[in-house]
Enzyme design. Structure first.
Site, PDB file in Angstrom:
ATOM      1  N   HIS A  48     -19.990  32.122  25.178  1.00 31.99           N
ATOM      2  CA  HIS A  48     -21.451  31.687  24.734  1.00 31.99           C
ATOM      3  C   HIS A  48     -21.483  31.495  23.134  1.00 31.99           C
ATOM      4  CE1 HIS A  48     -22.291  34.596  28.053  1.00 31.99           C
ATOM      5  NE2 HIS A  48     -22.508  33.559  28.253  1.00 31.99           N
ATOM      6  N   ASP A  51     -21.397  34.459  21.278  1.00 33.18           N
ATOM      7  CA  ASP A  51     -20.139  35.277  21.216  1.00 33.18           C
ATOM      8  C   ASP A  51     -19.176  35.041  20.203  1.00 33.18           C
ATOM      9  OD1 ASP A  51     -20.706  36.693  23.911  1.00 33.18           O
ATOM     10  OD2 ASP A  51     -19.838  34.832  24.893  1.00 33.18           O
TER      11      ASP A  51
HETATM   12  C1  GLO Z   1     -24.885  34.160  35.391  1.00 33.75           C
HETATM   13  C2  GLO Z   1     -23.710  33.065  34.935  1.00 33.75           C
HETATM   14  C3  GLO Z   1     -23.349  33.580  33.511  1.00 33.75           C
HETATM   15  C4  GLO Z   1     -22.754  32.248  32.857  1.00 33.75           C
HETATM   16  C5  GLO Z   1     -22.454  32.396  31.569  1.00 33.75           C
HETATM   17  C6  GLO Z   1     -21.925  31.091  30.883  1.00 33.75           C
HETATM   18  O1  GLO Z   1     -25.309  34.222  36.468  1.00 33.75           O
HETATM   19  O2  GLO Z   1     -22.746  33.303  35.916  1.00 33.75           O
HETATM   20  O3  GLO Z   1     -22.237  34.608  33.671  1.00 33.75           O
HETATM   21  O4  GLO Z   1     -21.559  31.985  33.796  1.00 33.75           O
HETATM   22  O5  GLO Z   1     -23.455  32.768  30.934  1.00 33.75           O
HETATM   23  O6  GLO Z   1     -22.823  30.347  30.745  1.00 33.75           O
END
Ligand code: GLO
Ligand code: MG
Length: 343
Positions: A48, A51
């Site tokens: 993210h 992150d």
């Molecule tokens: C939630 C999502 C989340 C995304 C992550 C990347 O349901 O799967 O984990 O994959 O935030 O954007």
């Protein structure tokens, strides 16, 4: 030896808090996560935006890039690549009613700011992929937002990202619901339609998450195949899910083994990875998991994927063709079950 390269996000190793209770494990630093990811067998990390740069809202554009470069040095230290950056448009007070299709113009601008900064961060990490998990893009109250307007806003937002950086690729991770009630872009079919409506469809694809497909009542392997038919499967989030309930992000293959096998098989059959795509995991440790086992769900998911890859390599296409010729699908089904259970 696996034919694939693997990736994972730092959020996949977490403290165990859920909507009903606090953390059950200690937090682990980003560097320690990188060290273990490499040790376990991952090749790349998914991020993210925050992150990478945790307090990004308080920093200037230049400061954000400088912070991201520090994380790039850390990735280099452990010989890891960055796979993608995803603007986290669901935690901030500015995104309470969504980002790109928020009912507030100021909040829509904030969502674009975070998207542009995510592109800057991706560039600093030497990657060209932006993932949009459209967490709050939809409605909680059906009459509060026009689905026509909302869909058009999404296309406009993606077009702006494509304009901001002429080679960045945008990848939508569809999910039919949660935390939103009705999402705007819930399946791979929606993603393909949105992609086609943008100014550069070749640069707009999808990230298929197994659990999200199951939440939509669809088969993940078919969703993967659908996107691959258009050359638009930019990445995957493999995991598992027990039926249509809250999003579980279980370890890959632990609930639906045959469905997991078919996901591996469709990826293998169609040369996934030949353009540098990673097999991404998006799996969550159980709340009961101890500190010592913080990475066990990742190790297990990788192991299960690789075991299923071996099975898929052994798949007898001649026998399949014979079964097809004889319309013996009972025989073919039994063959698959025996391959999975006996080897
Ligand atoms: C939630 C999502 C989340 C995304 C992550 C990347 O349901 O799967 O984990 O994959 O935030 O954007
Ligand atoms: Mg995901």
């Amino acid at each position: 030896m696996s034919k694939f390269k693997f990736s994972v996000g730092p959020w996949n190793v977490h403290e165990g808090a859920d909507s009903y209770g606090p953390a059950t494990r200690k937090s682990i630093s980003l560097e320690e996560k990188f060290r273990r990811f490499k040790e376990i067998g991952f090749d790349a990390v998914q991020f993210h935006d925050d992150d990478v740069v945790p307090n990004m809202n308080e920093l200037s554009n230049e400061e954000i890039i400088a912070e991201a470069k520090k994380v790039k040095a850390l990735l280099d230290k452990y010989d890891l690549k960055a796979e993608f950056v995803a603007p986290r448009l669901w935690m901030d007070p500015h995104t309470i009613d969504g980002g790109y299709m928020s009912t507030s113009e100021e909040d829509r601008e904030f969502a674009m700011w975070r998207s542009y900064r995510s592109i800057d961060i991706a560039r600093a990490l030497d990657c060209d992929l932006i993932v949009l998990w459209l967490a709050r893009e939809g409605t909680l109250c059906a009459e509060s937002k026009s689905p026509v307007w909302a869909t058009q806003k999404l296309v406009e937002a993606i077009d702006k990202m494509l304009d901001y950086d002429k080679t960045i690729r945008v990848c939508i991770e569809p999910k039919p619901n949660e935390p939103i009630d009705r999402s705007i872009c819930g399946t791979m079919g929606h993603v393909m339609a949105v992609s086609a409506a943008t100014k550069d469809p070749k640069r707009v694809g999808g990230n298929l998450e197994s659990a999200h497909a199951m939440l939509a009542g669809l088969d993940p392997a078919h969703e993967i195949g659908f996107a691959m038919a258009f050359d638009k499967l930019f990445t995957v989030h493999l995991n598992d899910q027990n039926g249509i309930r809250y999003d579980q992000d279980k370890s890959f293959g632990v609930e639906n083994l045959r469905a997991a096998f078919n996901q591996v098989k469709v990826l293998l059959e169609n040369g996934y990875g030949s353009k540098g795509e990673y097999v991404g995991l998006d799996v969550k440790a159980m709340r009961t998991t101890s500190d010592a086992d913080s990475y066990k769900h990742l190790e297990n998911s990788l192991k299960i994927f690789k075991m299923l890859e071996e099975k898929a390599e052994k798949f007898d296409y001649k026998y399949r063709d014979e079964c097809i010729k004889n319309r013996d699908f009972e025989g073919l089904e039994m063959y698959v079950i025996e391959l999975l259970l006996r080897g």
